[in-house]
Scaffold this active site. Sequence first.
Site, PDB file in Angstrom:
ATOM      1  N   ALA A 131     -57.286  53.729  37.194  1.00  9.71           N
ATOM      2  CA  ALA A 131     -57.280  55.136  37.366  1.00  9.71           C
ATOM      3  C   ALA A 131     -58.047  55.804  36.262  1.00  9.71           C
ATOM      4  CB  ALA A 131     -55.654  55.696  37.412  1.00  9.71           C
ATOM      5  N   SER A 135     -56.654  51.131  30.650  1.00  8.70           N
ATOM      6  CA  SER A 135     -55.459  50.118  30.696  1.00  8.70           C
ATOM      7  C   SER A 135     -55.886  48.927  29.887  1.00  8.70           C
ATOM      8  CB  SER A 135     -54.888  49.864  31.783  1.00  8.70           C
ATOM      9  OG  SER A 135     -56.020  49.309  32.708  1.00  8.70           O
ATOM     10  N   ASP A 180     -62.945  53.934  24.492  1.00  9.59           N
ATOM     11  CA  ASP A 180     -61.632  53.869  24.830  1.00  9.59           C
ATOM     12  C   ASP A 180     -60.842  52.815  23.851  1.00  9.59           C
ATOM     13  OD1 ASP A 180     -62.954  54.678  27.086  1.00  9.59           O
ATOM     14  OD2 ASP A 180     -62.858  52.896  28.206  1.00  9.59           O
TER      15      ASP A 180
END
Length: 394
Positions: A131, A135, A180
Amino acid sequence: MMNTATAQPASLSSRVLEKFHSVFAGENPLIVRSPGRVNLLGEHTDYNNGYVLPAAINKAIYMAVGRRSDNELHLVSLDLDQTYTGIIDRLEPSPLHWPDYLLGVIQQIQALGHPLGGFNCVFGGDIPLGAGMSSSAALECATAFALSELFALGLDRLTMVKLSQKAENVFVGLQCGIMDQFASMFGRKNHVIRLDCQSLEYTYFPFDMDGIRIVLLDSNVKHSLASSEYNTRRQQCEAGVRLVQAHYPDITSLRDVTLSMLEAFVEPVDMLVYRRCRYVVEENARLLAGTEDLQKGDLAAFGQKMFATHKGLSHDYEVSCEELDFLVDQVKDDPDVIGARMMGGGFGGCTINLVKESAIDGLVERITPVYRQAMKKELKVYIGEIENGTSLAK
Ligand code: GLA
């Protein structure tokens, strides 16, 4: 509220702990929480040495680890209900794929000269997969942090960020930038982080938006094109830098390229590369202006920049898709939506929206059926709270 997923951090960590005790005998493990991220502005700028503006969120991976007396690795994914067993000094990519994120980190820690012993590990979480909320970075950072604690390695946060990114580049094979992992590790509650990906200097900006919330609209399109197109975009940016370099030998990245250089040396040669590079150069400028908006408390101006970023990502950088464009289009004239754009690598995942709190339920009720009808997919909605980065779970 309709259709919105709510996080239950306490129960996540206790589910992980319970599973650990049910699979492995012995002492209490240590438990680490490592969050996913959102990004407000600065997309596809990190690998161009530019600026990003991410924040860690209230979706996280919880990981329990305990030492073993041998050199075996026993890794359990609670959510997938799968187990990987291996040996600490024989690390090879696994057909299960998810162990690679942990094994890559183990390999990078060893490469820094830190000996590791065998360990048991159970992890699970509520960061939706595919998404665009990172993760994978959360899993890498959880592993780095957990092993540093478990084996008393004393790794500092920046070292753990860099080795996690390298694990993904080398062991998983995605040439991702540093955003990230940095956001997951350095997140601070109610703040966004402006990171200069060239110098790695970073500044926290308070993001306490009275009555405004971060709403993630998940297109439910998994970004399957993402890794091949991602690497292509990197190459196109590098091609643009080479064209400029022929005239300015000191320039090594788009960070130091101006629009007039692009017009002079790239546009006449390769229009596609020019559009890719123009987006990146404009996005860096937009982000710097956006942080000034935040300092002035001018959220309306900040929101307009998010819409402009979406336009650039969709038309010039071409990493959006029909569903993401549809979602942004649905909110762009809504006075209760301050700003919106696609988020992350692209080709699926979420849009990030700044929405007046009182209008969220109405927005979700309005968009869910039109999205279903037009795109034949179910919309998922997450409310993003800005949280602290990777840490020991309480
Ligand atoms: C992915 C990568 C990041 C960044 C974004 C796009 O999330 O992992 O490094 O490049 O895409 O901004």
